[in-house]
Scaffold this motif. Sequence first.
Motif, PDB file in Angstrom:
ATOM      1  N   ILE A 191       0.840  -1.206   0.000  1.00  0.00           N
ATOM      2  CA  ILE A 191       0.000   0.000   0.000  1.00  0.00           C
ATOM      3  C   ILE A 191       0.872   1.251   0.000  1.00  0.00           C
ATOM      4  O   ILE A 191       0.608   2.214  -0.741  1.00  0.00           O
ATOM      5  N   LEU A 192       1.925   1.239   0.813  1.00  0.00           N
ATOM      6  CA  LEU A 192       2.829   2.387   0.869  1.00  0.00           C
ATOM      7  C   LEU A 192       3.608   2.541  -0.436  1.00  0.00           C
ATOM      8  O   LEU A 192       3.764   3.655  -0.958  1.00  0.00           O
ATOM      9  N   GLN A 193       4.084   1.436  -0.971  1.00  0.00           N
ATOM     10  CA  GLN A 193       4.868   1.474  -2.210  1.00  0.00           C
ATOM     11  C   GLN A 193       4.044   2.032  -3.361  1.00  0.00           C
ATOM     12  O   GLN A 193       4.535   2.838  -4.165  1.00  0.00           O
ATOM     13  N   ASP A 194       2.771   1.617  -3.433  1.00  0.00           N
ATOM     14  CA  ASP A 194       1.915   2.050  -4.539  1.00  0.00           C
ATOM     15  C   ASP A 194       1.162   3.336  -4.236  1.00  0.00           C
ATOM     16  O   ASP A 194       0.375   3.813  -5.060  1.00  0.00           O
ATOM     17  N   ARG A 195       1.382   3.879  -3.018  1.00  0.00           N
ATOM     18  CA  ARG A 195       0.749   5.134  -2.612  1.00  0.00           C
ATOM     19  C   ARG A 195      -0.771   5.098  -2.800  1.00  0.00           C
ATOM     20  O   ARG A 195      -1.376   6.023  -3.345  1.00  0.00           O
ATOM     21  N   LEU A 196      -1.360   4.030  -2.340  1.00  0.00           N
ATOM     22  CA  LEU A 196      -2.797   3.870  -2.503  1.00  0.00           C
ATOM     23  C   LEU A 196      -3.562   4.727  -1.480  1.00  0.00           C
ATOM     24  O   LEU A 196      -3.175   4.775  -0.306  1.00  0.00           O
ATOM     25  N   PRO A 197      -4.642   5.370  -1.886  1.00  0.00           N
ATOM     26  CA  PRO A 197      -5.444   6.188  -0.968  1.00  0.00           C
ATOM     27  C   PRO A 197      -6.447   5.333  -0.206  1.00  0.00           C
ATOM     28  O   PRO A 197      -7.662   5.503  -0.318  1.00  0.00           O
ATOM     29  N   VAL A 198      -5.917   4.394   0.584  1.00  0.00           N
ATOM     30  CA  VAL A 198      -6.772   3.450   1.292  1.00  0.00           C
ATOM     31  C   VAL A 198      -6.380   3.397   2.769  1.00  0.00           C
ATOM     32  O   VAL A 198      -5.279   3.798   3.142  1.00  0.00           O
ATOM     33  N   ARG A 199      -7.300   2.902   3.587  1.00  0.00           N
ATOM     34  CA  ARG A 199      -7.018   2.675   5.006  1.00  0.00           C
ATOM     35  C   ARG A 199      -6.683   1.200   5.206  1.00  0.00           C
ATOM     36  O   ARG A 199      -7.495   0.329   4.897  1.00  0.00           O
ATOM     37  N   PHE A 200      -5.488   0.915   5.719  1.00  0.00           N
ATOM     38  CA  PHE A 200      -5.110  -0.450   6.064  1.00  0.00           C
ATOM     39  C   PHE A 200      -5.724  -0.801   7.412  1.00  0.00           C
ATOM     40  O   PHE A 200      -5.735   0.021   8.335  1.00  0.00           O
ATOM     41  N   GLN A 201      -6.254  -1.994   7.533  1.00  0.00           N
ATOM     42  CA  GLN A 201      -6.820  -2.407   8.818  1.00  0.00           C
ATOM     43  C   GLN A 201      -6.560  -3.880   9.080  1.00  0.00           C
ATOM     44  O   GLN A 201      -6.477  -4.689   8.156  1.00  0.00           O
ATOM     45  N   ILE A 202      -6.409  -4.191  10.349  1.00  0.00           N
ATOM     46  CA  ILE A 202      -6.353  -5.572  10.829  1.00  0.00           C
ATOM     47  C   ILE A 202      -7.524  -5.742  11.781  1.00  0.00           C
ATOM     48  O   ILE A 202      -7.866  -4.837  12.538  1.00  0.00           O
ATOM     49  N   GLN A 203      -8.173  -6.887  11.746  1.00  0.00           N
ATOM     50  CA  GLN A 203      -9.359  -7.110  12.573  1.00  0.00           C
ATOM     51  C   GLN A 203      -8.974  -7.144  14.055  1.00  0.00           C
ATOM     52  O   GLN A 203      -8.437  -8.123  14.556  1.00  0.00           O
ATOM     53  N   LEU A 204      -9.293  -6.055  14.740  1.00  0.00           N
ATOM     54  CA  LEU A 204      -8.892  -5.872  16.128  1.00  0.00           C
ATOM     55  C   LEU A 204      -9.428  -6.971  17.041  1.00  0.00           C
ATOM     56  O   LEU A 204      -8.735  -7.434  17.953  1.00  0.00           O
ATOM     57  N   HIS A 205     -10.654  -7.402  16.801  1.00  0.00           N
ATOM     58  CA  HIS A 205     -11.269  -8.400  17.675  1.00  0.00           C
ATOM     59  C   HIS A 205     -10.533  -9.734  17.632  1.00  0.00           C
ATOM     60  O   HIS A 205     -10.525 -10.478  18.606  1.00  0.00           O
ATOM     61  N   LYS A 206      -9.889 -10.015  16.499  1.00  0.00           N
ATOM     62  CA  LYS A 206      -9.128 -11.271  16.401  1.00  0.00           C
ATOM     63  C   LYS A 206      -7.834 -11.185  17.217  1.00  0.00           C
ATOM     64  O   LYS A 206      -7.368 -12.190  17.753  1.00  0.00           O
ATOM     65  N   ILE A 207      -7.275 -10.000  17.304  1.00  0.00           N
ATOM     66  CA  ILE A 207      -6.064  -9.807  18.101  1.00  0.00           C
ATOM     67  C   ILE A 207      -6.396  -9.854  19.592  1.00  0.00           C
ATOM     68  O   ILE A 207      -5.690 -10.481  20.389  1.00  0.00           O
ATOM     69  N   LEU A 208      -7.504  -9.216  19.967  1.00  0.00           N
ATOM     70  CA  LEU A 208      -7.862  -9.123  21.384  1.00  0.00           C
ATOM     71  C   LEU A 208      -8.455 -10.413  21.930  1.00  0.00           C
ATOM     72  O   LEU A 208      -8.168 -10.808  23.066  1.00  0.00           O
ATOM     73  N   TRP A 209      -9.329 -11.049  21.138  1.00  0.00           N
ATOM     74  CA  TRP A 209     -10.107 -12.172  21.650  1.00  0.00           C
ATOM     75  C   TRP A 209      -9.988 -13.445  20.811  1.00  0.00           C
ATOM     76  O   TRP A 209     -10.783 -14.371  20.962  1.00  0.00           O
ATOM     77  N   ASP A 210      -9.023 -13.476  19.900  1.00  0.00           N
ATOM     78  CA  ASP A 210      -8.759 -14.676  19.108  1.00  0.00           C
ATOM     79  C   ASP A 210     -10.020 -15.164  18.392  1.00  0.00           C
ATOM     80  O   ASP A 210     -10.308 -16.366  18.325  1.00  0.00           O
ATOM     81  N   ASP A 211     -10.792 -14.191  17.863  1.00  0.00           N
ATOM     82  CA  ASP A 211     -11.965 -14.501  17.040  1.00  0.00           C
ATOM     83  C   ASP A 211     -13.048 -15.272  17.804  1.00  0.00           C
ATOM     84  O   ASP A 211     -13.804 -16.053  17.225  1.00  0.00           O
TER      85      ASP A 211
END
Length: 215
Positions: A191-211
Amino acid sequence: MTVSSLRITEIFYSLQGESNTVGLPTVFIRLTGCPLRCVYCDTSYAFTGGEKIKIDAIIAQAEQYGTKYITVTGGEPLAQPACLDLMTRLLDKGYLVSLETSGAIDMFAVDPRVIKVMDLKAPSSGELSKNRYQNIEYLTKKDQVKFVIGNDEDYDWSKAVLTEYDLPGRCEILFSPVMGQQNPTELAEKILQDRLPVRFQIQLHKILWDDAQGK
């Protein structure tokens, strides 16, 4: 005659795990049923079963948590037409309502006050053919399109769709890695290399509560 009930898999209170309200305490209303079968689906338990609950009772459950944020999700919420009535009634009560939808069902009748989070299906989902691109016409600046990316083909396809439909000019764009399949750091670097106008996200609930279900 208006249908006054919906088949519900669960109603729960948690932190929003994705979208541009990530981290905010939110009530989730998960409707049962979905016409899609994405290979990486993490809510297949919502395909069947559930409990038929009157809309009045659904709203009463949501009210007990004291937050203004409500997410209507699934499954595919729009597979149950009464979902439209539920969202409008919640909006009329002053809630900020977001709809998580695959975009495979016509969104024409969705209350324009709803924040639509539309998940366009990339090739690795196995459901590319279900994308209803006509729904892009109903998106506004407050809405979001999510691309769940599992590999390089998905990434290249998503970039092409951004350009073809001028999505950055319509709404916010979310890029999310398929957990356990697409390395999140590699996706962030692209995303950074291609300078895309997007929001990167990781699913927070999977990190906090293992889905965990209901989180």
